[in-house]
Design an enzyme around this catalytic site. Structure first.
Site, mmCIF file in Angstrom:
data_model
loop_
_atom_site.group_PDB
_atom_site.id
_atom_site.type_symbol
_atom_site.label_atom_id
_atom_site.label_comp_id
_atom_site.label_asym_id
_atom_site.label_seq_id
_atom_site.Cartn_x
_atom_site.Cartn_y
_atom_site.Cartn_z
ATOM 1 N N LYS A 239 0.752 -1.136 -0.257
ATOM 2 C CA LYS A 239 -0.080 0.315 0.207
ATOM 3 C C LYS A 239 1.130 1.253 -0.002
ATOM 4 C CE LYS A 239 -4.025 -1.811 1.716
ATOM 5 N NZ LYS A 239 -5.294 -2.193 2.539
ATOM 6 N N ARG A 273 -3.258 -10.133 4.781
ATOM 7 C CA ARG A 273 -3.658 -10.088 3.109
ATOM 8 C C ARG A 273 -2.630 -9.391 2.657
ATOM 9 N NH1 ARG A 273 -6.007 -6.548 -0.153
ATOM 10 N NH2 ARG A 273 -7.294 -7.661 -1.148
HETATM 11 C C1 7PJ Z 1 -8.385 -4.341 1.695
HETATM 12 C C2 7PJ Z 1 -8.727 -5.336 1.461
HETATM 13 C C3 7PJ Z 1 -7.503 -4.786 3.056
HETATM 14 C C4 7PJ Z 1 -9.745 -5.584 3.499
HETATM 15 C C5 7PJ Z 1 -8.112 -4.128 -0.039
HETATM 16 C C6 7PJ Z 1 -4.816 -2.893 -1.426
HETATM 17 C C7 7PJ Z 1 -6.365 -2.982 -2.005
HETATM 18 N N1 7PJ Z 1 -9.537 -6.015 2.554
HETATM 19 N N2 7PJ Z 1 -8.732 -5.308 -0.185
HETATM 20 N N3 7PJ Z 1 -8.055 -5.064 4.304
HETATM 21 N N4 7PJ Z 1 -7.564 -3.921 0.767
HETATM 22 N N5 7PJ Z 1 -10.036 -6.723 4.414
HETATM 23 O O1 7PJ Z 1 -5.274 -4.515 -1.005
HETATM 24 O O2 7PJ Z 1 -4.701 -2.116 -1.290
HETATM 25 O O3 7PJ Z 1 -7.091 -3.634 4.013
HETATM 26 S S1 7PJ Z 1 -8.206 -3.454 -1.372
#
Ligand code: 7PJ
Length: 301
Positions: A239, A273
């Site tokens: 990010k 993640r």
């Molecule tokens: C996140 C997400 C996060 C959860 C994305 C990216 C943007 N779902 N989906 N938490 N970020 N739960 O991957 O930078 O931080 S999309």
């Protein structure tokens, strides 16, 4: 199991089940786990367009599982800052064949990153084992839909604003207290709608309507979210938070992302993640070993 002082067995921890049932596939939360990111969007910031075909998606998902991912998160709607909304028909077209193929082919659960009740329903029918909702079920009909999808857990994420507007000027008095209060309210709304706490995960939503210092404060105080009584999931991988610190483009943010994952896991995150699965899995195994075995005086038992 003893834990180090910086990663205490938090209040309410014993209430968090060590295994999350994801529509029949088990996700063990005894140790911190990695959720591998699979974007099937043409415009995602870090890997947009790389995995749009089903066979490319399947190859990449298999590689992430081989590298130790415990769950694969499929996203068909880019939520990067400024992104436009994707119509439901287009999101279904992108996501459902891949949910179906992966749920069939993989032993690990498949998660679907969506805010739309129609996509949640169709994804669950196609075998999805978890719904990951960056709107925390605030879209009309989402709470009711998840109440009906009984065997499927859901991750509730905090976001201030919408993806289109969220990074314009996020404002908080006390970011940790406000995000904590929001997640507590969403848990209560879920329980009132018939979605039990044992089906819920929470996520402070790094980068979703947050300045650099807001993200830093949430990471520094991540252990405060333990008392919500749900496993904490976090996403910091590649990010801007990492990119701004290091002044590097998304694909060169691996070490920075791993450092953030280590800090989060040390402060109690159970699911991280991540795009760079092998590196993150290895780092979290080290964290887990130290947390399990390092709290005493080092005497071999
Ligand atoms: C996140 C997400 C996060 C959860 C994305 C990216 C943007 N779902 N989906 N938490 N970020 N739960 O991957 O930078 O931080 S999309």
């Amino acid at each position: 199991m003893d834990h180090c002082p910086a990663a205490p067995a938090p209040p309410g921890r014993e209430e968090i089940s060590a295994v999350l049932d994801c529509a029949g596939k088990q996700l063990s939360l005894d140790a911190p786990q990695v959720m591998g990111v699979l974007n099937v969007t043409p415009d995602s910031f870090s890997d947009g367009g790389d995995f749009v075909s089903t066979s490319a998606a399947l190859d990449h998902a298999r590689a992430m599982v081989a590298a130790g991912a415990a769950i694969i998160d499929i996203g068909g709607e880019s939520t990067r800052p400024g992104a436009d909304e994707v119509p439901e028909t287009e999101e279904l077209r992108r996501v459902i064949p891949i949910v179906e193929a992966l749920s069939e082919a993989l032993d690990v659960p498949v998660s679907v990153d969506t805010t739309k009740p129609g996509v949640m329903r169709r994804a669950a029918a196609a075998g999805a084992g978890l719904v990951n909702d960056v709107l925390a079920l605030r879209a009309p009909g989402a709470l009711e839909t998840m109440a009906e999808l009984e065997g499927v857990p859901v991750c509730l994420m905090h976001m201030q604003g919408t993806p289109r507007t969220m990074q314009r000027d996020p404002e908080y008095g006390d970011v940790v207290a406000e995000v904590h209060a929001f997640l507590g309210e969403r848990i209560a709304a879920c329980e009132a709608a018939g979605i039990g706490r044992e089906r819920l995960l929470v996520d402070p939503g790094f980068g979703f309507g947050k300045h650099m210092n807001h993200n830093a404060a949430l990471l520094c105080h991540l252990e405060r979210f333990q008392d919500l009584g749900c496993p904490v999931l976090i996403g910091l991988s590649r990010k801007s938070f990492i990119g701004n610190i290091l002044d590097l483009p998304p694909k060169e943010r691996v070490s920075g992302s791993v450092a953030a994952a280590v800090l989060a896991a040390w402060k109690g995150a159970r699911i991280v993640r991540a795009h760079d699965v092998a590196e993150t899995v290895q780092a979290l195994r080290v964290v887990d070993f130290v947390a399990r075995h390092g709290a005493g005086d080092g005497t071999v038992q």
